[in-house]
Design an enzyme around this catalytic site. Sequence first.
Site, PDB file in Angstrom:
ATOM      1  N   ALA A  66      48.134  41.507  52.994  1.00 43.90           N
ATOM      2  CA  ALA A  66      49.158  41.578  51.943  1.00 43.90           C
ATOM      3  C   ALA A  66      49.250  40.208  51.287  1.00 43.90           C
ATOM      4  O   ALA A  66      49.788  39.274  51.871  1.00 43.90           O
ATOM      5  CB  ALA A  66      50.498  41.984  52.546  1.00 43.90           C
ATOM      6  N   GLU A  67      48.742  40.080  50.062  1.00 50.14           N
ATOM      7  CA  GLU A  67      48.655  38.762  49.423  1.00 50.14           C
ATOM      8  C   GLU A  67      50.025  38.167  49.140  1.00 50.14           C
ATOM      9  O   GLU A  67      50.251  36.972  49.336  1.00 50.14           O
ATOM     10  CB  GLU A  67      47.827  38.842  48.123  1.00 50.14           C
ATOM     11  CG  GLU A  67      46.335  39.056  48.361  1.00 50.14           C
ATOM     12  CD  GLU A  67      45.965  40.501  48.669  1.00 50.14           C
ATOM     13  OE1 GLU A  67      46.845  41.379  48.566  1.00 50.14           O
ATOM     14  OE2 GLU A  67      44.788  40.747  49.006  1.00 50.14           O
ATOM     15  N   TYR A  95      46.421  38.669  42.198  1.00 51.92           N
ATOM     16  CA  TYR A  95      47.556  39.170  41.398  1.00 51.92           C
ATOM     17  C   TYR A  95      48.706  39.763  42.213  1.00 51.92           C
ATOM     18  O   TYR A  95      49.858  39.617  41.818  1.00 51.92           O
ATOM     19  CB  TYR A  95      47.064  40.157  40.327  1.00 51.92           C
ATOM     20  CG  TYR A  95      45.947  39.577  39.491  1.00 51.92           C
ATOM     21  CD1 TYR A  95      46.159  38.439  38.710  1.00 51.92           C
ATOM     22  CD2 TYR A  95      44.669  40.118  39.511  1.00 51.92           C
ATOM     23  CE1 TYR A  95      45.129  37.862  37.974  1.00 51.92           C
ATOM     24  CE2 TYR A  95      43.630  39.549  38.778  1.00 51.92           C
ATOM     25  CZ  TYR A  95      43.869  38.424  38.011  1.00 51.92           C
ATOM     26  OH  TYR A  95      42.857  37.849  37.291  1.00 51.92           O
ATOM     27  N   HIS A 136      35.846  41.197  41.822  1.00 53.27           N
ATOM     28  CA  HIS A 136      35.206  40.213  42.692  1.00 53.27           C
ATOM     29  C   HIS A 136      34.494  39.107  41.924  1.00 53.27           C
ATOM     30  O   HIS A 136      33.758  38.336  42.505  1.00 53.27           O
ATOM     31  CB  HIS A 136      34.195  40.912  43.619  1.00 53.27           C
ATOM     32  CG  HIS A 136      34.809  41.837  44.620  1.00 53.27           C
ATOM     33  ND1 HIS A 136      35.453  42.987  44.256  1.00 53.27           N
ATOM     34  CD2 HIS A 136      34.899  41.761  45.974  1.00 53.27           C
ATOM     35  CE1 HIS A 136      35.889  43.610  45.352  1.00 53.27           C
ATOM     36  NE2 HIS A 136      35.572  42.876  46.402  1.00 53.27           N
TER      37      HIS A 136
END
Lengths: 331, 374
Positions: A66-67, A95, A136
Amino acid sequence: MSSLETTTQDLPMAKAINAGLRKSLTDSDRVLLMGEDIGTLGGVFRVTEGLKAEFGENRVLDSPLAESGIVGTAIGLAMRGFRPVVEIQFDGFVYPAFNQITSQLAKITNRGRGNQSMPVVIRVPYGGHIGAIEHHQESPEAYFAHTAGLRVVSPSTPNDAYWMIQEAIDSNDPVMFFEPKSRYWPKGPVDFSASAAPLHASRIVRTGTDATLVGHGAMVSMLLQAAEIAAGEGISLEVIDLRSLSPIDYAPILSSVTKTGRLIVCQESAGFVSVGSEIAATVAERAFYSLQAPVIRVSGFDVPFPAAKVETFFLPDADRILEAVDRALAY
Amino acid sequence: MVEESPTVQILSTDGTFQPSAAAEEYLPLLDSLTHADHEQFYRDMAVIRRFDLECTNLQRQGQMALWPPSHGQEAAQVGSARASKPQDHIFPSYREHVVAKIRGVDIFGIVELMRGSTLGGWDANDAANGNFHGYTLVLGTQTLHATGYAMGIKFDGDIGTGDADRDAAVMVYFGDGSTSEGDVNEAMVFAASYQTPQVFFLQNNQWAISVPVSTQSRIPLYLRPRGFGIPSVQVDGNDVLASFAVTAKHLGDARNGLGPSFIEALTYRIGAHTTSDDPSRYQTDEQLAYWVARDPILRFEAYLRSQGAGDDFFADVTQEAEDFAADIRRRTLAAAPVAPASMFTNVYSEPHPVMDEQKAWLEKYEASFGEGNR
């Protein structure tokens, strides 16, 4: 590590960053690494290989996937006095953390009236040339360069990568650290004895007299390639490696343009509202009477990063750079 | 299988000591409280309600951009805050005015924030401010900061040592609307993974501005954390003793190294989300009447009177509240103008050429108008 016993060693950038991280982890027990797959696996690009085994799972954290969670908890750890270094697995995955980076990490120092520094580094492998699938291969630097409170840097060589990662970790401000993933593997000399330049200094990497080329990260090798080809045709190009995208070190750029009278700004990202646009505008304002041609931008097109089979038509290469040089010289 | 758990309530709505079955295990936590503590709880609630009224009035008179009142939520906030220890860290949302006051913050700082004089009204690293971190206006973001901080406490070994002055926990406040934010859910994932010393304190005030809690969740919100592996409890948030006891228990567990927990305090926002809101557009008279009858301050007044508190005590509290409000008004009206160049001062911790350049430019530009000409 045996490499530290010698002054210089040839290393690929991925291993140079690994060595820099190891040095920072050794120097301060408040430095932590956090990210997806960075521990046991060593990261998808193996940049953190071996560090979890060496420093333990409380220093090198295999984070939940989970960024926003990774960056948000890094902020909390920084409040506690840690110096977290976060790896975002790929450019296009940054993002989900955008709010935590731009509305929290970037602004907490200001919101706290200077009482809360935010020594957090966010490493982002970025850019194309690797033939990968969507999300990517992007170059999202401009979003972060646009945000006050962040510092944004990007190394182009293994030596810079080794030193800049340590300088970024030492900074008391948040640093977005864009790693040109297409440059992870080529080897270059790393001088372990001293840093070549401060974190936010741009640097002339090839001198010339007819026009100035400016870029960062993987683009620098393209600029050098173009300059080499041009030299064979009797055209002398000066090449500047920006190294820092926020703040931008303008002095070497302005002094170069004063000499050459022509500037070509090159980047992989889309050109619209980009770092290159900003440099073009600033040089036009500050070196107007030295310019013999308009500043020309060479960028990716204003489209989503395309499917890998056509990425070579999107990414600026030496020919696209030289086409711009020809246009500048035609004025 | 989901296990239904009844609400922890200690005082009935008329202020009678009448613990619910779920409250039994929490009753020993009340043993440490003296009558003076009870009086302090009342004082905390009454003074902050008067402060809220004063700030609402000041906003109406053009002194503030906005005011988010805490009217109706005083018991949830006072009970939980009074259960924290000095070494604990508190991460608020933006409505925890009395928590700030209890932790030692000069809450004129909240006025400065809502006035537009500053973006952050106090220094969370100043010991005088009781580890009360900054207000966070983007919903739910602070839950991750709290979890990260709690990870740090754990890495530093400041839990489960048995040293009552060292073992620390984190408490984070958020609301029912925030529970739908990704960050709150990610915070629970990280808290569970790292078994952080942390209490998630949800004030379910039934409304996210105008949207009812039923739109945020089809199940009672205290059941949601159990899916993350985090134990949870629902408490009557308008019962200050229940709020205290439940929080004391769970903060204690966190300090002892038993990991995170989640408290849902059922309460109600009497009045507006902020001064920009109009609750008459979404709230029915019946709903309001139901909750006004459960007012936390009136309930606790009835209890205190049953314990012997007299008119003198209540008159004294009223006077303190009036004095506090008058002082806030006086300081608001006397507030100094903000220096324009201060906007550049703290954007970075270390020197930054663009800040220096633009600050110098603004100062020169302003000076070009001459003294008093602008």
